[in-house]
Design a protein around this motif. Structure first.
Motif, PDB file in Angstrom:
ATOM      1  N   SER A 175       0.816  -1.271   0.081  1.00  0.00           N
ATOM      2  CA  SER A 175      -0.126   0.084  -0.049  1.00  0.00           C
ATOM      3  C   SER A 175       0.812   1.210  -0.081  1.00  0.00           C
ATOM      4  CB  SER A 175      -0.920  -0.072   1.219  1.00  0.00           C
ATOM      5  OG  SER A 175      -1.770  -0.973   0.942  1.00  0.00           O
ATOM      6  N   ILE A 176       1.949   1.102  -0.472  1.00  0.00           N
ATOM      7  CA  ILE A 176       2.870   2.326  -0.598  1.00  0.00           C
ATOM      8  C   ILE A 176       2.927   2.813  -2.100  1.00  0.00           C
ATOM      9  CG2 ILE A 176       5.268   3.173  -0.542  1.00  0.00           C
ATOM     10  CD1 ILE A 176       4.145   2.212   2.097  1.00  0.00           C
ATOM     11  N   GLN A 177       2.411   4.153  -1.977  1.00  0.00           N
ATOM     12  CA  GLN A 177       2.374   4.904  -3.398  1.00  0.00           C
ATOM     13  C   GLN A 177       3.568   5.165  -4.119  1.00  0.00           C
ATOM     14  OE1 GLN A 177       1.644   6.432  -0.200  1.00  0.00           O
ATOM     15  NE2 GLN A 177      -0.813   6.603  -0.283  1.00  0.00           N
ATOM     16  N   GLY A 178       3.382   5.258  -5.618  1.00  0.00           N
ATOM     17  CA  GLY A 178       4.424   5.453  -6.238  1.00  0.00           C
ATOM     18  C   GLY A 178       4.869   6.890  -6.104  1.00  0.00           C
ATOM     19  N   THR A 179       6.078   7.371  -6.650  1.00  0.00           N
ATOM     20  CA  THR A 179       6.698   8.668  -6.667  1.00  0.00           C
ATOM     21  C   THR A 179       5.732   9.943  -6.720  1.00  0.00           C
ATOM     22  OG1 THR A 179       8.603  10.164  -6.636  1.00  0.00           O
ATOM     23  CG2 THR A 179       8.088   8.785  -8.551  1.00  0.00           C
ATOM     24  N   ILE A 180       5.111   9.895  -7.830  1.00  0.00           N
ATOM     25  CA  ILE A 180       4.151  10.853  -8.438  1.00  0.00           C
ATOM     26  C   ILE A 180       3.091  11.152  -7.284  1.00  0.00           C
ATOM     27  CG2 ILE A 180       2.432  11.697 -10.061  1.00  0.00           C
ATOM     28  CD1 ILE A 180       4.278  10.920 -12.241  1.00  0.00           C
ATOM     29  N   GLU A 181       2.613  10.083  -7.006  1.00  0.00           N
ATOM     30  CA  GLU A 181       1.352  10.064  -6.023  1.00  0.00           C
ATOM     31  C   GLU A 181       1.892  10.685  -4.722  1.00  0.00           C
ATOM     32  OE1 GLU A 181      -0.229   5.942  -5.434  1.00  0.00           O
ATOM     33  OE2 GLU A 181      -1.467   6.415  -7.253  1.00  0.00           O
ATOM     34  N   GLN A 182       3.222  10.297  -4.272  1.00  0.00           N
ATOM     35  CA  GLN A 182       3.708  10.755  -2.961  1.00  0.00           C
ATOM     36  C   GLN A 182       3.801  12.182  -3.237  1.00  0.00           C
ATOM     37  OE1 GLN A 182       7.028   8.682  -1.194  1.00  0.00           O
ATOM     38  NE2 GLN A 182       6.130   6.907  -2.025  1.00  0.00           N
ATOM     39  N   ALA A 183       4.305  12.596  -4.523  1.00  0.00           N
ATOM     40  CA  ALA A 183       5.006  14.265  -4.449  1.00  0.00           C
ATOM     41  C   ALA A 183       3.537  15.067  -4.603  1.00  0.00           C
ATOM     42  CB  ALA A 183       5.465  14.148  -5.827  1.00  0.00           C
ATOM     43  N   LEU A 184       2.392  14.479  -4.942  1.00  0.00           N
ATOM     44  CA  LEU A 184       0.978  15.198  -4.861  1.00  0.00           C
ATOM     45  C   LEU A 184       0.309  15.457  -3.155  1.00  0.00           C
ATOM     46  CD1 LEU A 184      -0.411  13.591  -7.997  1.00  0.00           C
ATOM     47  CD2 LEU A 184       0.304  15.981  -7.582  1.00  0.00           C
TER      48      LEU A 184
END
Length: 437
Positions: free
Chosen positions: A390-399
């Motif tokens: 359930s860890i988001q990808g880097t774009i999702e984290q950046a948002l």
């Protein structure tokens, strides 16, 4: 042997890198290295595509996130621009005392169109055409060059190099150092960077590339990147099968009805410690940090400025390669090695597309035909959905946590996403057949 031609059709935006990755995978399966001229010609075609794409992104795609273009130029002010609908608000370069800077950027926008065309011309001289190069083959490159070709390309690359140095890099500094300095702290993402390395030099050793292979693990640069530590999860994608699979063992079984799925992308991860899966960002910033050409800062502004740094590095290298192919190795030297791929073997081709790390994995059956083929594209790394943990990808984290001034015109979120220059065309693993009858 047809794989480099076929896999280019995965994407019309970065086909050259797919051809290179595919040829490298086949070469690896046969344990063959391209001769010097073939290696250099691959580099020149790919380098021209790098420069073309960086100019395309910065001027003709992302610039419209920061300025309003005149209606008579490309229609952006009439809500018909490249990123329609065009969101207003927070346009710091428009109007007032900054009009001269706006006019300068618009002039650069127009000039970059010509420089992009000339970059494509350089690539096409060797590739036969662009996009979808015809001459990148297993074993090297099928093209032959003349002194006139080299002189023509040298003139074009020199002109493009001067534009990068005197206009492109200053324009990026103008936008982010003068008008948008807050974007040096916006859109950080996962905080980890990965590069496969690209533009092989001398021999085809992974330790001898213009841009190095390695990772930035969040604290320091490590010039080791073990492809055996790469895995893919399908938990957040519309696929069935197992998570935590190395791409050479990966399967692509679409299921658009799968509960919990929300993307046609899989989720690539890198096991930094050999056990735990970490989220990594790929792209120009990752390459320049790993290569030591840019400080280890991660943000929207840093992603955009790293493109200019890389474009200049590649342009200067192309001038060196052009000299080498004529004066060091000689135009009459071999450009490819013909061979047959042994049966029941595997190969991997790791390179860099403009948007980041690109890998092709191929397996041959007992008859010497391709039995299994998997690709992980840069946008799969950057725009990946949640993984099995359930860890988001880097774009999702950046948002996450970004402040949006107007929810109906979220230009701030657009700037973050666009800074990764995502290409969903080759990130999805599935196509739907269409009948034209």
């Amino acid at each position: 042997i047809d794989a480099p031609l076929i896999t280019q059709r995965v994407c019309g935006v970065c086909p050259t890198a797919h051809a290179v990755a595919s040829a490298l995978a086949i070469d690896d399966a046969a344990k063959v290295q391209a001769p010097h001229n073939g290696r250099i010609m691959r580099n020149l075609i790919n380098g021209a595509e790098f420069i073309h794409s960086h100019l395309l992104h910065s001027y003709h795609l992302a610039l419209q996130d920061y300025i309003d273009m005149p209606a008579g130029l490309d229609g952006a002010a009439l809500n018909k621009g490249p990123w329609a609908p065009v969101h207003g608000g927070d346009r710091r370069i428009n109007g007032g005392a900054s009009k001269s800077d706006l006019d300068s950027l618009i002039g650069s926008y127009l000039a970059a169109l010509e420089k992009r065309r000339k970059a494509h011309t350089v690539g096409a001289i060797i590739a036969g055409k662009q996009p979808h190069a015809a001459s990148i083959i297993a074993g090297g490159c099928s093209a032959t060059l003349t002194s006139s070709d080299v002189a023509n390309m040298t003139t074009l690359v020199t002109e493009i190099r001067d534009f990068i140095q005197n206009t492109y890099i200053p324009d990026l500094a103008l936008i982010f150092d003068t008008y948008y300095p807050d974007y040096y702290s916006i859109g950080v993402g996962s905080g980890k960077l990965l590069s496969y390395g690209v533009f092989r030099q001398g021999t085809d050793s992974i330790n001898n590339m213009l841009i190095k292979r390695g990772i930035y693990d969040g604290s320091s640069v490590v010039n080791v990147m073990d492809q055996n530590k790469i895995v893919e999860d399908i938990a957040g994608g519309w696929y069935t099968g197992a998570d935590n699979q190395h791409p050479s063992n990966g399967e692509t079984n679409p299921d658009p009805t799968k509960a919990g799925g929300y993307s046609w992308l899989k989720a690539p991860r890198y096991k930094t410690d050999g056990v735990n899966k970490d989220v990594y960002e790929v792209g120009p910033l990752a390459r320049m940090v790993v290569n030591g050409n840019y400080p280890a800062n991660i943000s929207v502004a840093d992603r955009e400025k790293a493109r200019g740094v890389e474009a200049l590095l590649v342009a200067n290298a192309m001038l060196t390669w052009l000299d080498e192919i004529e004066n060091t190795y000689g135009l009459s030297g071999p450009s490819y090695i013909p061979y047959e791929v042994p049966p029941s073997t595997k190969g991997v081709g790791l390179t860099e597309a403009i948007r980041g790390a690109l890998g092709h994995w191929v397996e041959y059956d007992a008859q010497g035909k391709i039995a299994h083929y998997q690709i992980i594209t840069p946008t799969c790394w950057n725009a990946s959905p949640q993984d099995a943990d359930s860890i988001q990808g880097t774009i999702e984290q950046a948002l996450i946590g970004v402040t949006v001034g107007d929810p109906n015109a979220p230009v701030e979120a657009m700037r973050i996403i666009h800074s990764y220059d995502p290409c969903l065309a080759c990130a999805v693993h599935v196509v739907r057949p269409v009948s034209y009858t």
